[in-house]
Write a protein that holds these residues in place. Structure first.
Motif, PDB file in Angstrom:
ATOM      1  N   MET A   1       0.844  -1.182   0.000  1.00 19.44           N
ATOM      2  CA  MET A   1       0.000   0.000   0.000  1.00 19.44           C
ATOM      3  C   MET A   1       0.884   1.239   0.000  1.00 19.44           C
ATOM      4  SD  MET A   1      -3.045   1.076   2.613  1.00 19.44           S
ATOM      5  CE  MET A   1      -2.149   1.538   4.068  1.00 19.44           C
ATOM      6  N   LEU A   2       0.557   2.157  -0.890  1.00 14.13           N
ATOM      7  CA  LEU A   2       1.240   3.451  -0.914  1.00 14.13           C
ATOM      8  C   LEU A   2       0.365   4.457  -0.200  1.00 14.13           C
ATOM      9  CD1 LEU A   2       2.453   3.647  -4.614  1.00 14.13           C
ATOM     10  CD2 LEU A   2       3.822   3.131  -2.617  1.00 14.13           C
ATOM     11  N   GLY A   3       0.989   5.415   0.463  1.00 10.51           N
ATOM     12  CA  GLY A   3       0.194   6.412   1.168  1.00 10.51           C
ATOM     13  C   GLY A   3       0.906   7.738   1.265  1.00 10.51           C
ATOM     14  N   VAL A   4       0.149   8.746   1.601  1.00 12.70           N
ATOM     15  CA  VAL A   4       0.659  10.094   1.812  1.00 12.70           C
ATOM     16  C   VAL A   4       0.204  10.528   3.190  1.00 12.70           C
ATOM     17  CG1 VAL A   4       0.549  12.476   1.004  1.00 12.70           C
ATOM     18  CG2 VAL A   4       0.492  10.616  -0.655  1.00 12.70           C
ATOM     19  N   ARG A   5       1.114  11.078   3.974  1.00 16.02           N
ATOM     20  CA  ARG A   5       0.766  11.521   5.323  1.00 16.02           C
ATOM     21  C   ARG A   5      -0.157  12.732   5.289  1.00 16.02           C
ATOM     22  NH1 ARG A   5       1.822   8.267   8.971  1.00 16.02           N
ATOM     23  NH2 ARG A   5       3.640   7.005   8.735  1.00 16.02           N
ATOM     24  N   ALA A   6      -0.975  12.807   6.281  1.00 12.68           N
ATOM     25  CA  ALA A   6      -1.867  13.960   6.437  1.00 12.68           C
ATOM     26  C   ALA A   6      -1.024  15.208   6.673  1.00 12.68           C
ATOM     27  CB  ALA A   6      -2.804  13.729   7.622  1.00 12.68           C
ATOM     28  N   PRO A   7      -1.534  16.385   6.275  1.00 12.65           N
ATOM     29  CA  PRO A   7      -0.772  17.628   6.440  1.00 12.65           C
ATOM     30  C   PRO A   7      -0.323  17.880   7.877  1.00 12.65           C
ATOM     31  CG  PRO A   7      -2.751  18.015   5.138  1.00 12.65           C
ATOM     32  CD  PRO A   7      -2.824  16.601   5.645  1.00 12.65           C
ATOM     33  N   ASP A   8      -1.056  17.374   8.865  1.00  9.00           N
ATOM     34  CA  ASP A   8      -0.687  17.610  10.255  1.00  9.00           C
ATOM     35  C   ASP A   8       0.358  16.612  10.760  1.00  9.00           C
ATOM     36  OD1 ASP A   8      -2.090  15.251  10.511  1.00  9.00           O
ATOM     37  OD2 ASP A   8      -3.647  16.082  11.807  1.00  9.00           O
ATOM     38  N   GLY A   9       0.842  15.744   9.847  1.00 10.52           N
ATOM     39  CA  GLY A   9       1.850  14.756  10.227  1.00 10.52           C
ATOM     40  C   GLY A   9       1.248  13.535  10.882  1.00 10.52           C
ATOM     41  N   LEU A  14      -4.364   9.521   2.760  1.00  7.22           N
ATOM     42  CA  LEU A  14      -4.546   9.141   1.366  1.00  7.22           C
ATOM     43  C   LEU A  14      -3.705   7.903   1.114  1.00  7.22           C
ATOM     44  CD1 LEU A  14      -5.652   9.753  -1.478  1.00  7.22           C
ATOM     45  CD2 LEU A  14      -3.708  11.298  -1.796  1.00  7.22           C
ATOM     46  N   ALA A  15      -4.345   6.816   0.687  1.00  5.92           N
ATOM     47  CA  ALA A  15      -3.634   5.552   0.509  1.00  5.92           C
ATOM     48  C   ALA A  15      -4.244   4.778  -0.649  1.00  5.92           C
ATOM     49  CB  ALA A  15      -3.724   4.727   1.791  1.00  5.92           C
ATOM     50  N   THR A  16      -3.505   3.772  -1.123  1.00  2.00           N
ATOM     51  CA  THR A  16      -4.031   2.856  -2.128  1.00  2.00           C
ATOM     52  C   THR A  16      -4.065   1.455  -1.549  1.00  2.00           C
ATOM     53  OG1 THR A  16      -1.855   2.420  -3.087  1.00  2.00           O
ATOM     54  CG2 THR A  16      -3.156   4.205  -4.074  1.00  2.00           C
ATOM     55  N   ARG A  17      -4.972   0.658  -2.099  1.00  2.00           N
ATOM     56  CA  ARG A  17      -5.076  -0.755  -1.738  1.00  2.00           C
ATOM     57  C   ARG A  17      -5.778  -1.482  -2.872  1.00  2.00           C
ATOM     58  NH1 ARG A  17     -10.306  -1.568  -0.766  1.00  2.00           N
ATOM     59  NH2 ARG A  17     -11.555   0.016   0.303  1.00  2.00           N
ATOM     60  N   ALA A  18      -5.839  -2.797  -2.760  1.00  3.92           N
ATOM     61  CA  ALA A  18      -6.523  -3.602  -3.773  1.00  3.92           C
ATOM     62  C   ALA A  18      -8.007  -3.243  -3.832  1.00  3.92           C
ATOM     63  CB  ALA A  18      -6.353  -5.084  -3.461  1.00  3.92           C
ATOM     64  N   LEU A  19      -8.539  -3.219  -5.037  1.00  5.87           N
ATOM     65  CA  LEU A  19      -9.963  -2.995  -5.260  1.00  5.87           C
ATOM     66  C   LEU A  19     -10.674  -4.327  -5.054  1.00  5.87           C
ATOM     67  CD1 LEU A  19     -11.399  -1.181  -8.406  1.00  5.87           C
ATOM     68  CD2 LEU A  19     -12.501  -3.166  -7.421  1.00  5.87           C
ATOM     69  N   VAL A  20     -11.678  -4.333  -4.206  1.00  5.53           N
ATOM     70  CA  VAL A  20     -12.455  -5.546  -3.934  1.00  5.53           C
ATOM     71  C   VAL A  20     -13.932  -5.295  -4.239  1.00  5.53           C
ATOM     72  CG1 VAL A  20     -10.821  -6.419  -2.201  1.00  5.53           C
ATOM     73  CG2 VAL A  20     -12.729  -4.959  -1.485  1.00  5.53           C
ATOM     74  N   ARG A  21     -14.688  -6.364  -4.314  1.00  4.31           N
ATOM     75  CA  ARG A  21     -16.108  -6.267  -4.661  1.00  4.31           C
ATOM     76  C   ARG A  21     -16.858  -5.249  -3.786  1.00  4.31           C
ATOM     77  NH1 ARG A  21     -19.856  -9.923  -7.249  1.00  4.31           N
ATOM     78  NH2 ARG A  21     -21.960  -9.221  -6.768  1.00  4.31           N
ATOM     79  N   VAL A  63      -7.786   0.861  -5.531  1.00  2.00           N
ATOM     80  CA  VAL A  63      -8.556   2.043  -5.160  1.00  2.00           C
ATOM     81  C   VAL A  63      -7.665   2.960  -4.350  1.00  2.00           C
ATOM     82  CG1 VAL A  63     -10.850   0.981  -5.202  1.00  2.00           C
ATOM     83  CG2 VAL A  63      -9.531   0.988  -3.067  1.00  2.00           C
ATOM     84  N   ALA A  64      -8.006   4.239  -4.389  1.00  2.37           N
ATOM     85  CA  ALA A  64      -7.393   5.226  -3.502  1.00  2.37           C
ATOM     86  C   ALA A  64      -8.451   5.583  -2.472  1.00  2.37           C
ATOM     87  CB  ALA A  64      -6.970   6.464  -4.274  1.00  2.37           C
ATOM     88  N   THR A  65      -7.993   5.678  -1.231  1.00  6.59           N
ATOM     89  CA  THR A  65      -8.904   6.076  -0.160  1.00  6.59           C
ATOM     90  C   THR A  65      -8.379   7.345   0.498  1.00  6.59           C
ATOM     91  OG1 THR A  65      -7.767   4.682   1.466  1.00  6.59           O
ATOM     92  CG2 THR A  65      -9.659   3.707   0.304  1.00  6.59           C
ATOM     93  N   LEU A  66      -9.299   8.194   0.873  1.00  3.71           N
ATOM     94  CA  LEU A  66      -8.991   9.418   1.603  1.00  3.71           C
ATOM     95  C   LEU A  66      -9.773   9.344   2.900  1.00  3.71           C
ATOM     96  CD1 LEU A  66      -7.615  12.198   1.639  1.00  3.71           C
ATOM     97  CD2 LEU A  66      -9.644  13.107   0.493  1.00  3.71           C
ATOM     98  N   ASP A  67      -9.052   9.248   3.991  1.00  3.40           N
ATOM     99  CA  ASP A  67      -9.680   9.063   5.303  1.00  3.40           C
ATOM    100  C   ASP A  67     -10.674   7.904   5.278  1.00  3.40           C
ATOM    101  OD1 ASP A  67      -8.198  11.153   6.370  1.00  3.40           O
ATOM    102  OD2 ASP A  67      -9.701  12.638   5.816  1.00  3.40           O
ATOM    103  N   GLY A  68     -10.311   6.847   4.553  1.00  4.75           N
ATOM    104  CA  GLY A  68     -11.105   5.621   4.509  1.00  4.75           C
ATOM    105  C   GLY A  68     -12.150   5.558   3.411  1.00  4.75           C
ATOM    106  N   ASP A  69     -12.460   6.680   2.758  1.00  7.35           N
ATOM    107  CA  ASP A  69     -13.455   6.692   1.692  1.00  7.35           C
ATOM    108  C   ASP A  69     -12.780   6.497   0.338  1.00  7.35           C
ATOM    109  OD1 ASP A  69     -15.579   7.244   3.459  1.00  7.35           O
ATOM    110  OD2 ASP A  69     -15.166   9.401   3.347  1.00  7.35           O
ATOM    111  N   VAL A  70     -13.383   5.674  -0.527  1.00  4.59           N
ATOM    112  CA  VAL A  70     -12.849   5.456  -1.868  1.00  4.59           C
ATOM    113  C   VAL A  70     -13.052   6.733  -2.690  1.00  4.59           C
ATOM    114  CG1 VAL A  70     -13.094   4.137  -4.013  1.00  4.59           C
ATOM    115  CG2 VAL A  70     -13.215   2.958  -1.805  1.00  4.59           C
ATOM    116  N   TYR A  94      -9.272   6.762 -12.646  1.00  2.77           N
ATOM    117  CA  TYR A  94     -10.411   7.654 -12.432  1.00  2.77           C
ATOM    118  C   TYR A  94     -10.333   8.233 -11.025  1.00  2.77           C
ATOM    119  CZ  TYR A  94     -12.918   6.075 -16.608  1.00  2.77           C
ATOM    120  OH  TYR A  94     -13.301   5.820 -17.900  1.00  2.77           O
ATOM    121  N   VAL A  95     -10.617   9.518 -10.906  1.00  3.86           N
ATOM    122  CA  VAL A  95     -10.610  10.202  -9.613  1.00  3.86           C
ATOM    123  C   VAL A  95     -11.950  10.903  -9.425  1.00  3.86           C
ATOM    124  CG1 VAL A  95      -9.481  11.992  -8.221  1.00  3.86           C
ATOM    125  CG2 VAL A  95      -8.108  10.526  -9.728  1.00  3.86           C
TER     126      VAL A  95
END
Length: 177
Positions: A1-9, A14-21, A63-70, A94-95
């Motif tokens: 999983m790739l991710g980016v830290r939140a601005p507050d550290g 923001l992260a990626t993971r496998a797309l599932v049903r 999928v990319a998730t932002l605070d857990g939302d796709v 797609y974004v």
């Protein structure tokens, strides 16, 4: 999983993971947003989950998730069933409109490249409408090159461009080696 830290550290927002049903309703909604622009695909409607699942490379669905939302998705499909082309994949990114301009596309494309390299895919390619300048820039930033312009390659069947022949810009990235 790739991710980016939140601005507050803090934790990864923001992260990626496998797309599932279970992601399908969010993925389908994002796909519909892209279709509505008229500059994302020739498809007039998203496929069913079963069609999507059957047509996409199992290791190249993210999928990319932002605070857990796709908020975005990327996937690749083999361009041919012939063995000689087993390492050539057509991909899409797609974004969600609400997440555009926040690095989601870049994170997804970077993760897709890693997954493709890990799975011995030697060519990632995509046909992008010339009007989709954000996607063309994104791909260039991630090492894709323009192979050419496919003039009048498809006839739009929906939306304000229905009945018009469309060009696409063919881009590709070759695996190192």
């Amino acid at each position: 999983m790739l991710g980016v830290r939140a601005p507050d550290g803090g934790g990864v927002s923001l992260a990626t993971r496998a797309l599932v049903r279970a992601d399908w309703s969010a993925v389908e909604a994002i796909y519909r947003e892209g279709i509505a622009t008229g500059h994302a695909t020739f498809e007039a409607a998203p496929p069913t989950w079963e069609e999507f699942d059957a047509g996409k490379h199992p290791a190249l669905r993210l999928v990319a998730t932002l605070d857990g939302d796709v908020v975005g998705w990327a996937a690749g499909a083999p361009v041919s069933s012939r063995a000689v082309y087993r390492g050539v994949v057509e991909h899409s990114v797609y974004v969600a409109e609400s997440a555009q301009g926040r690095g989601v596309g870049g994170l997804l494309l970077a993760a897709l490249i890693v997954a493709a390299d890990d799975d011995e895919v030697w060519t990632l390619q995509s046909g992008i409408f010339p009007e989709n300048t954000a996607s063309l820039r994104l791909h260039e930033q991630h090492g894709f090159r323009v192979v050419g312009r496919r003039e009048r390659i498809g006839l739009m069947t929906y939306g304000p461009l229905a009945g018009r022949w469309r060009d696409t810009i063919l881009v590709e990235r070759r695996a190192p080696g």
